[in-house]
Every structure is written in C-alpha cells, then in structure tokens.
Design a protein around this motif. Sequence first.
Motif, PDB file in Angstrom:
ATOM      1  N   VAL A  42      -1.658   5.007   3.403  1.00 57.63           N
ATOM      2  CA  VAL A  42      -1.667   4.455   4.756  1.00 57.63           C
ATOM      3  C   VAL A  42      -1.814   5.574   5.782  1.00 57.63           C
ATOM      4  O   VAL A  42      -2.562   5.459   6.761  1.00 57.63           O
ATOM      5  CB  VAL A  42      -0.386   3.631   5.015  1.00 57.63           C
ATOM      6  CG1 VAL A  42      -0.309   3.211   6.480  1.00 57.63           C
ATOM      7  CG2 VAL A  42      -0.365   2.397   4.116  1.00 57.63           C
ATOM      8  N   THR A  43      -1.113   6.698   5.552  1.00 59.86           N
ATOM      9  CA  THR A  43      -1.186   7.827   6.481  1.00 59.86           C
ATOM     10  C   THR A  43      -2.585   8.422   6.535  1.00 59.86           C
ATOM     11  O   THR A  43      -3.170   8.580   7.614  1.00 59.86           O
ATOM     12  CB  THR A  43      -0.182   8.913   6.061  1.00 59.86           C
ATOM     13  OG1 THR A  43       1.139   8.363   6.066  1.00 59.86           O
ATOM     14  CG2 THR A  43      -0.248  10.106   7.012  1.00 59.86           C
ATOM     15  N   ALA A  44      -3.131   8.763   5.373  1.00 59.91           N
ATOM     16  CA  ALA A  44      -4.453   9.395   5.333  1.00 59.91           C
ATOM     17  C   ALA A  44      -5.564   8.392   5.619  1.00 59.91           C
ATOM     18  O   ALA A  44      -6.540   8.710   6.308  1.00 59.91           O
ATOM     19  CB  ALA A  44      -4.675  10.051   3.973  1.00 59.91           C
ATOM     20  N   GLY A  45      -5.414   7.172   5.107  1.00 60.98           N
ATOM     21  CA  GLY A  45      -6.468   6.188   5.254  1.00 60.98           C
ATOM     22  C   GLY A  45      -6.672   5.731   6.681  1.00 60.98           C
ATOM     23  O   GLY A  45      -7.807   5.559   7.135  1.00 60.98           O
ATOM     24  N   ARG A  46      -5.576   5.523   7.408  1.00 61.04           N
ATOM     25  CA  ARG A  46      -5.738   5.079   8.792  1.00 61.04           C
ATOM     26  C   ARG A  46      -6.381   6.170   9.636  1.00 61.04           C
ATOM     27  O   ARG A  46      -7.184   5.891  10.519  1.00 61.04           O
ATOM     28  CB  ARG A  46      -4.401   4.648   9.375  1.00 61.04           C
ATOM     29  CG  ARG A  46      -3.452   5.737   9.773  1.00 61.04           C
ATOM     30  CD  ARG A  46      -2.122   5.181  10.250  1.00 61.04           C
ATOM     31  NE  ARG A  46      -1.623   5.899  11.421  1.00 61.04           N
ATOM     32  CZ  ARG A  46      -0.610   5.488  12.167  1.00 61.04           C
ATOM     33  NH1 ARG A  46       0.026   4.375  11.874  1.00 61.04           N
ATOM     34  NH2 ARG A  46      -0.226   6.174  13.218  1.00 61.04           N
ATOM     35  N   LEU A  95       0.838  -1.197   0.000  1.00 57.48           N
ATOM     36  CA  LEU A  95       0.000   0.000   0.000  1.00 57.48           C
ATOM     37  C   LEU A  95       0.881   1.258   0.000  1.00 57.48           C
ATOM     38  O   LEU A  95       1.906   1.295   0.683  1.00 57.48           O
ATOM     39  CB  LEU A  95      -0.918   0.016   1.218  1.00 57.48           C
ATOM     40  CG  LEU A  95      -1.880  -1.172   1.332  1.00 57.48           C
ATOM     41  CD1 LEU A  95      -2.594  -1.142   2.676  1.00 57.48           C
ATOM     42  CD2 LEU A  95      -2.889  -1.150   0.192  1.00 57.48           C
ATOM     43  N   PRO A  96       0.506   2.316  -0.743  1.00 57.18           N
ATOM     44  CA  PRO A  96       1.310   3.539  -0.770  1.00 57.18           C
ATOM     45  C   PRO A  96       1.392   4.185   0.618  1.00 57.18           C
ATOM     46  O   PRO A  96       0.382   4.244   1.339  1.00 57.18           O
ATOM     47  CB  PRO A  96       0.542   4.448  -1.741  1.00 57.18           C
ATOM     48  CG  PRO A  96      -0.293   3.523  -2.557  1.00 57.18           C
ATOM     49  CD  PRO A  96      -0.641   2.380  -1.655  1.00 57.18           C
ATOM     50  N   LEU A 112      -9.693  16.841   6.023  1.00 54.29           N
ATOM     51  CA  LEU A 112      -8.435  16.702   5.287  1.00 54.29           C
ATOM     52  C   LEU A 112      -8.146  15.238   4.950  1.00 54.29           C
ATOM     53  O   LEU A 112      -7.801  14.911   3.801  1.00 54.29           O
ATOM     54  CB  LEU A 112      -7.275  17.276   6.109  1.00 54.29           C
ATOM     55  CG  LEU A 112      -5.866  17.073   5.527  1.00 54.29           C
ATOM     56  CD1 LEU A 112      -5.719  17.839   4.217  1.00 54.29           C
ATOM     57  CD2 LEU A 112      -4.813  17.505   6.541  1.00 54.29           C
ATOM     58  N   THR A 113      -8.278  14.344   5.939  1.00 53.63           N
ATOM     59  CA  THR A 113      -7.836  12.960   5.742  1.00 53.63           C
ATOM     60  C   THR A 113      -8.762  12.159   4.828  1.00 53.63           C
ATOM     61  O   THR A 113      -8.282  11.329   4.038  1.00 53.63           O
ATOM     62  CB  THR A 113      -7.707  12.245   7.089  1.00 53.63           C
ATOM     63  OG1 THR A 113      -8.960  12.277   7.785  1.00 53.63           O
ATOM     64  CG2 THR A 113      -6.640  12.917   7.955  1.00 53.63           C
ATOM     65  N   ALA A 114     -10.068  12.383   4.911  1.00 54.56           N
ATOM     66  CA  ALA A 114     -10.998  11.591   4.095  1.00 54.56           C
ATOM     67  C   ALA A 114     -10.806  11.846   2.594  1.00 54.56           C
ATOM     68  O   ALA A 114     -10.687  10.891   1.813  1.00 54.56           O
ATOM     69  CB  ALA A 114     -12.435  11.867   4.517  1.00 54.56           C
ATOM     70  N   PRO A 115     -10.764  13.103   2.133  1.00 51.63           N
ATOM     71  CA  PRO A 115     -10.517  13.322   0.694  1.00 51.63           C
ATOM     72  C   PRO A 115      -9.163  12.790   0.232  1.00 51.63           C
ATOM     73  O   PRO A 115      -9.046  12.254  -0.877  1.00 51.63           O
ATOM     74  CB  PRO A 115     -10.593  14.849   0.555  1.00 51.63           C
ATOM     75  CG  PRO A 115     -11.378  15.315   1.721  1.00 51.63           C
ATOM     76  CD  PRO A 115     -11.029  14.368   2.831  1.00 51.63           C
ATOM     77  N   TRP A 157      -5.852   9.000  -2.774  1.00 53.22           N
ATOM     78  CA  TRP A 157      -4.671   8.134  -2.796  1.00 53.22           C
ATOM     79  C   TRP A 157      -5.012   6.656  -2.656  1.00 53.22           C
ATOM     80  O   TRP A 157      -4.135   5.845  -2.372  1.00 53.22           O
ATOM     81  CB  TRP A 157      -3.717   8.547  -1.666  1.00 53.22           C
ATOM     82  CG  TRP A 157      -3.054   9.871  -1.910  1.00 53.22           C
ATOM     83  CD1 TRP A 157      -2.748  10.414  -3.114  1.00 53.22           C
ATOM     84  CD2 TRP A 157      -2.624  10.808  -0.918  1.00 53.22           C
ATOM     85  NE1 TRP A 157      -2.138  11.640  -2.954  1.00 53.22           N
ATOM     86  CE2 TRP A 157      -2.050  11.906  -1.621  1.00 53.22           C
ATOM     87  CE3 TRP A 157      -2.651  10.834   0.476  1.00 53.22           C
ATOM     88  CZ2 TRP A 157      -1.517  13.015  -0.953  1.00 53.22           C
ATOM     89  CZ3 TRP A 157      -2.127  11.935   1.143  1.00 53.22           C
ATOM     90  CH2 TRP A 157      -1.570  13.006   0.428  1.00 53.22           C
ATOM     91  N   TRP A 158      -6.280   6.303  -2.867  1.00 55.76           N
ATOM     92  CA  TRP A 158      -6.669   4.899  -2.769  1.00 55.76           C
ATOM     93  C   TRP A 158      -5.813   4.073  -3.731  1.00 55.76           C
ATOM     94  O   TRP A 158      -5.604   4.454  -4.888  1.00 55.76           O
ATOM     95  CB  TRP A 158      -8.142   4.727  -3.128  1.00 55.76           C
ATOM     96  CG  TRP A 158      -8.663   3.362  -2.802  1.00 55.76           C
ATOM     97  CD1 TRP A 158      -8.675   2.266  -3.614  1.00 55.76           C
ATOM     98  CD2 TRP A 158      -9.238   2.949  -1.559  1.00 55.76           C
ATOM     99  NE1 TRP A 158      -9.216   1.193  -2.967  1.00 55.76           N
ATOM    100  CE2 TRP A 158      -9.570   1.576  -1.702  1.00 55.76           C
ATOM    101  CE3 TRP A 158      -9.508   3.589  -0.360  1.00 55.76           C
ATOM    102  CZ2 TRP A 158     -10.163   0.846  -0.666  1.00 55.76           C
ATOM    103  CZ3 TRP A 158     -10.086   2.862   0.673  1.00 55.76           C
ATOM    104  CH2 TRP A 158     -10.408   1.512   0.513  1.00 55.76           C
TER     105      TRP A 158
END
Length: 310
Positions: free
Chosen positions: A54-58, A49-50, A207-210, A215-216
């Motif tokens: 990982v940073t934004a998704g978690r 995973l990029p 910020l994190t959700a978009p 970056w999915w």
Amino acid sequence: MTRAPTATALPDDHAARRGLWLGALGVVIFALTFPMTRLAVGPSEAPQLPPAFVTAGRAAGAGLLSLVYLGITGAPRPTRRELPALLLSALGTVIGFPLGIALALREVPAMHAAVVTGVLPLATAAVAAWALRQRASTGFWACALLGCALVLTFAWQQGGGALSMADGWLLLAVASAAGGYVAGARVAAERPAEQVISWVLALSLPLTAPLAWAWWPTEPASTAAWGGFAYVTLFSMWLGFFAWYRGLALGGTLRVSQVQLLQPFLALLFAVPVLGERLEPATLGFALAVLGVVVLGRRLPVRSAARAGR
C-alpha cells in the motif's frame, strides 16, 4: 518573470483567507486517508493488502499520474536549489507517513489512529518555526498547545488510559509528515503546489515502482480494499497536496497547519459510514472545542524572523 513570495513572507488578508480555505480542503481529503487505508490493509484478523505494498503502490501510482501531468503542462524541471527540499518532502510524505499509518492501521481502528496523529499540527508548526524562521505570539502557541492537549486527552480517554504498540508507528508518521509538509511548502512558495507534489512523486518513482512490483499482493483482496487503495493513491497521495501545499504557502505554514487539528475528528466522522465504527457523543464536543481553538489561533499574530527582529 515575477517571483512568488518566499514561505517566510507575511501573507496579506486575502491570501491568508484563501490559504486557510485551501488548507481546509486538503484536510478534508486527508481525513479520509485513515478509514480508506484501514479498508486497504484490513484488520489483523482479516488482512487485505500488505502495508508495504500500500505504501509503495500508492506512491508509484500517483507518481505515474504525476509524470503524465508534468509532461502535459510542460512544468520546468526542479532546480538544484529545490532538489533537497523535494527529496526531504518525499522522505516524509511518500515513505514515512504512509508506511507508519499502514502498519499501525493493521493493528488499531481508524478512530484510534486519527486521534493519536492529532498532534501533527503542533509538530508541523514546530518544524516550521525552526526551518522557516517564522515566529508566533505566545497566544498562538498557547492555542496550539491547548488544541494538542484536547486531542491527546481525547485519545487517552478512548484508549482506556493506555497507548497501543501501534502508537509508535503513528508518532513516526507524525514526525515524517511534519518535516515533509514544511519542506514541500518551501518549494510551493516558488512554484505551483501541483508541480511540487508531482515532482516529489516523480522523483520517488525509481524507488517506489520497483518496490510496488516486488510487494504486489499474492493473496486476493476484497473490492473494498482495492477501492481504499485507489482513494489513497489518487487523493491522499496526489490531489490533496494540490490544495494543502498551496494553502501552507499562501496562508503561512504556522497558521494554516493548525487547521489540521480538525483532521482527527473529520476522520472519526468518516469512519462511521466507511468502516461502521461507532461515533461517541463526546467526539462532537471535542471537535467543537478544537474548532474554537483553531479559530482563535488564526487571529493571533504570526511574524517572520526578519520582521520580528525590528
């Protein structure tokens, strides 16, 4: 309504012990962050995973869980006075630390990252002393410096006398986490710790959700990678802070932060079954030495600035 003591107040013996145990629980949870993040991002020769995802998704996943929790419990909204500390905590713990370790762990093993970030307790104590106006004895600082020296010596030996390029990202992660921990601990002295991290994550969602959506990953990843991502989302990013922030608030940020000296060595132990990395016998010797320093350090006096000036 009874107001909780401020972060600079001196904890009594019972609160200090409880804070120490809660801090230790948080450290155990956080120690698995390194091997689980390594699973999620994968090595450079077999990427998964990029790191940006990982940073934004978690953070986004934990933020959605936080919204549910805040709604069910009817937690009061942050006050205007709390917002700056919550946003600073978000900057350090939601963005800076996860991004730094995710980028670094694409290039270096979990064991390397664990030992380099061993300076985090000293960084947290230094930020706490400045921001919370706490003062510790010379002996306490000597113990903190000795523990830090032990960790750095171990890292230097494991690195063959050299540091990798990824160490810059790891040091940025350390600085970010130290500031975020102290900011969160200040708010946790006045409201439950689980509300603090939940509001930190909820406020970060715009910020994190978009970013997580943008970056999915476009390439398939292994089941193990998604398992590592699930762990850092649920535990590293959310539940671990329930224990950690409450421990810092109850036991005193300066003292409880030193328990985190054990985190690198716990991460080393966890990396063996999770990643198959080899555990050297010297690791246990360093772990025992650091444990002795932590036990000694917590017995030395820590005073608030107000009392220190009497």
